[in-house]
Structure formats: C-alpha cells, structure tokens
Design a protein around this motif. Sequence first.
Motif, PDB file in Angstrom:
ATOM      1  N   ASP A  83       0.833  -1.210   0.000  1.00  0.00           N
ATOM      2  CA  ASP A  83       0.000   0.000   0.000  1.00  0.00           C
ATOM      3  C   ASP A  83       0.863   1.254   0.000  1.00  0.00           C
ATOM      4  N   ARG A  84       1.890   1.240   0.790  1.00  0.00           N
ATOM      5  CA  ARG A  84       2.805   2.385   0.843  1.00  0.00           C
ATOM      6  C   ARG A  84       3.552   2.542  -0.481  1.00  0.00           C
ATOM      7  N   LEU A  85       3.937   1.424  -1.055  1.00  0.00           N
ATOM      8  CA  LEU A  85       4.670   1.441  -2.321  1.00  0.00           C
ATOM      9  C   LEU A  85       3.808   1.971  -3.464  1.00  0.00           C
ATOM     10  N   ASP A  86       2.504   1.707  -3.414  1.00  0.00           N
ATOM     11  CA  ASP A  86       1.603   2.225  -4.445  1.00  0.00           C
ATOM     12  C   ASP A  86       1.557   3.746  -4.437  1.00  0.00           C
ATOM     13  N   GLY A  87       1.732   4.344  -3.266  1.00  0.00           N
ATOM     14  CA  GLY A  87       1.749   5.795  -3.188  1.00  0.00           C
ATOM     15  C   GLY A  87       3.041   6.412  -3.687  1.00  0.00           C
ATOM     16  N   VAL A  88       4.097   5.611  -3.745  1.00  0.00           N
ATOM     17  CA  VAL A  88       5.402   6.123  -4.145  1.00  0.00           C
ATOM     18  C   VAL A  88       5.666   5.899  -5.635  1.00  0.00           C
ATOM     19  N   MET A  89       5.327   4.710  -6.111  1.00  0.00           N
ATOM     20  CA  MET A  89       5.617   4.364  -7.509  1.00  0.00           C
ATOM     21  C   MET A  89       4.602   5.014  -8.438  1.00  0.00           C
ATOM     22  N   VAL A  90       5.094   5.577  -9.523  1.00  0.00           N
ATOM     23  CA  VAL A  90       4.222   6.222 -10.491  1.00  0.00           C
ATOM     24  C   VAL A  90       3.635   5.189 -11.451  1.00  0.00           C
ATOM     25  N   TRP A  91       4.451   4.273 -11.911  1.00  0.00           N
ATOM     26  CA  TRP A  91       3.993   3.243 -12.833  1.00  0.00           C
ATOM     27  C   TRP A  91       4.676   1.922 -12.497  1.00  0.00           C
ATOM     28  N   ARG A  92       4.042   0.847 -12.936  1.00  0.00           N
ATOM     29  CA  ARG A  92       4.613  -0.479 -12.757  1.00  0.00           C
ATOM     30  C   ARG A  92       4.322  -1.283 -14.007  1.00  0.00           C
ATOM     31  N   ASP A  93       5.265  -2.151 -14.366  1.00  0.00           N
ATOM     32  CA  ASP A  93       5.037  -3.099 -15.435  1.00  0.00           C
ATOM     33  C   ASP A  93       5.232  -4.504 -14.868  1.00  0.00           C
ATOM     34  N   HIS A  94       5.231  -5.499 -15.745  1.00  0.00           N
ATOM     35  CA  HIS A  94       5.357  -6.881 -15.280  1.00  0.00           C
ATOM     36  C   HIS A  94       6.677  -7.108 -14.562  1.00  0.00           C
ATOM     37  N   TRP A  95       7.747  -6.512 -15.065  1.00  0.00           N
ATOM     38  CA  TRP A  95       9.065  -6.725 -14.451  1.00  0.00           C
ATOM     39  C   TRP A  95       9.148  -6.077 -13.074  1.00  0.00           C
ATOM     40  N   ALA A  96       8.554  -4.918 -12.936  1.00  0.00           N
ATOM     41  CA  ALA A  96       8.536  -4.264 -11.624  1.00  0.00           C
ATOM     42  C   ALA A  96       7.684  -5.070 -10.635  1.00  0.00           C
ATOM     43  N   ASP A  97       6.544  -5.586 -11.112  1.00  0.00           N
ATOM     44  CA  ASP A  97       5.722  -6.435 -10.244  1.00  0.00           C
ATOM     45  C   ASP A  97       6.468  -7.699  -9.835  1.00  0.00           C
ATOM     46  N   TRP A  98       7.214  -8.280 -10.760  1.00  0.00           N
ATOM     47  CA  TRP A  98       7.979  -9.483 -10.450  1.00  0.00           C
ATOM     48  C   TRP A  98       9.079  -9.174  -9.428  1.00  0.00           C
ATOM     49  N   ALA A  99       9.721  -8.025  -9.564  1.00  0.00           N
ATOM     50  CA  ALA A  99      10.754  -7.637  -8.597  1.00  0.00           C
ATOM     51  C   ALA A  99      10.134  -7.373  -7.220  1.00  0.00           C
ATOM     52  N   ILE A 100       8.975  -6.716  -7.196  1.00  0.00           N
ATOM     53  CA  ILE A 100       8.289  -6.477  -5.925  1.00  0.00           C
ATOM     54  C   ILE A 100       7.892  -7.803  -5.286  1.00  0.00           C
ATOM     55  N   ALA A 101       7.349  -8.707  -6.096  1.00  0.00           N
ATOM     56  CA  ALA A 101       6.953 -10.019  -5.578  1.00  0.00           C
ATOM     57  C   ALA A 101       8.165 -10.805  -5.096  1.00  0.00           C
ATOM     58  N   ALA A 102       9.288 -10.691  -5.797  1.00  0.00           N
ATOM     59  CA  ALA A 102      10.503 -11.414  -5.393  1.00  0.00           C
ATOM     60  C   ALA A 102      10.973 -10.949  -4.021  1.00  0.00           C
ATOM     61  N   ILE A 103      10.958  -9.650  -3.805  1.00  0.00           N
ATOM     62  CA  ILE A 103      11.371  -9.117  -2.499  1.00  0.00           C
ATOM     63  C   ILE A 103      10.381  -9.553  -1.424  1.00  0.00           C
ATOM     64  N   ALA A 104       9.082  -9.499  -1.735  1.00  0.00           N
ATOM     65  CA  ALA A 104       8.066  -9.895  -0.755  1.00  0.00           C
ATOM     66  C   ALA A 104       8.170 -11.382  -0.421  1.00  0.00           C
ATOM     67  N   ILE A 105       8.410 -12.217  -1.420  1.00  0.00           N
ATOM     68  CA  ILE A 105       8.537 -13.660  -1.201  1.00  0.00           C
ATOM     69  C   ILE A 105       9.745 -13.957  -0.327  1.00  0.00           C
ATOM     70  N   GLN A 106      10.858 -13.309  -0.619  1.00  0.00           N
ATOM     71  CA  GLN A 106      12.069 -13.536   0.179  1.00  0.00           C
ATOM     72  C   GLN A 106      11.881 -13.062   1.615  1.00  0.00           C
ATOM     73  N   CYS A 107      11.285 -11.901   1.793  1.00  0.00           N
ATOM     74  CA  CYS A 107      11.060 -11.386   3.154  1.00  0.00           C
ATOM     75  C   CYS A 107      10.106 -12.279   3.933  1.00  0.00           C
ATOM     76  N   CYS A 108       9.050 -12.765   3.281  1.00  0.00           N
ATOM     77  CA  CYS A 108       8.107 -13.658   3.971  1.00  0.00           C
ATOM     78  C   CYS A 108       8.760 -14.992   4.304  1.00  0.00           C
ATOM     79  N   ALA A 109       9.610 -15.512   3.423  1.00  0.00           N
ATOM     80  CA  ALA A 109      10.288 -16.790   3.703  1.00  0.00           C
ATOM     81  C   ALA A 109      11.254 -16.636   4.872  1.00  0.00           C
ATOM     82  N   ILE A 110      11.998 -15.553   4.887  1.00  0.00           N
ATOM     83  CA  ILE A 110      12.931 -15.320   5.999  1.00  0.00           C
ATOM     84  C   ILE A 110      12.155 -15.077   7.296  1.00  0.00           C
TER      85      ILE A 110
END
Length: 170
Positions: free
Chosen positions: A97-124
């Motif tokens: 939610d916070r990131l949506d307020g900061v980022m102006v646009w997102r594409d598939h690669w940006a979503d994949w990078a966001i998901a990658a960070i979220a997946i790693q943080c949740c696994a740790i």
Amino acid sequence: MRLLPAHVDLVPPRRWTIGVPIASTLAGSAVAALPFVLSAPLLPSFGLLMLLSWRLLRPEMWAAWIALPLGLADDLLTGNALGSAAALWTATLLVLDRLDGVMVWRDHWADWAIAAIAIQCCAIGEWLLSGFVGGQGSFAALAPQVIAALLCYPAAVRITASLDRWRLRR
C-alpha cells in the motif's frame, strides 16, 4: 438497438467479485495439504503467490486487513506457526500500500521484482518465527523454496489474470 431484459444486471454479483479472489488464494494455500513427499521444503507458498498476484494485478480490490484472515487460513492449512503468515502477509500488504503511493507506474518486471522481495522477506520471516516454536531448520534449505516461488510467480499471475477475466465476465 436491442434492450436487455430487466432482470439482466451488467455488474457482476458481489459474491463473484469478492469470492473468486478469496477462494483462489485459499486454494493456493490448500496445495500444501496435497500428498507430496519431499525431503526438503521445495514447494513455494502458493497462497502467498496468489495473494501477491491478486494484490499486484488489482491494487484497488483488497485492503490490507484481508491478509489477516487469509494468513490465518494459510497457517491452518499449511501447519505453520499460527499467526505467522497472518502477520507477514499483513505487513507485506501494508508495504505494498505504501509502495503504491510512491511508484508512479509499474510493469510486469517491476511487479515481479516487488513479488521477489516480498517472497524472500516472507520466507525469511517464516524461518525466524518458526524458531520460536522449535521448528527452525537450516537457513540454506530456504533457497530452493524461494527460487521455486520466484519461478512460479509468472504462472500465478497468468492464473490470476484468467480468473479475473472470468469473474468479471460472469
């Protein structure tokens, strides 16, 4: 010009617009209950993948509080420490939610990078929280699970997009 009958509603019923994303996320969490025999944790958290896919595809659809009941259901279905996925998923959606307020646009690669960070943080985070209940394994065993989750994310997005088209057509 053809007029529609009075009983035809052009807006999909609320049970479809809300129920399909919730049901697909719960179905993703239920994959852990299937009888896979593995010597190491290789299966990614499909519930988390579906949650991230829905949230990144349709950011306006879910508020951050929805992660709490979905995370609790994931904890019950997967056998993880009760409350761990609920806390981690809620924190993830708050950050998104916070990131949506900061980022102006997102594409598939940006979503994949966001998901990658979220997946790693949740696994740790899951690994750290499992230490409190005596289930903490090797940290190196997380790597295959995280890599599998990162590779499965595009498939989860495709499934989510198909379900989204289907639910809006109903």
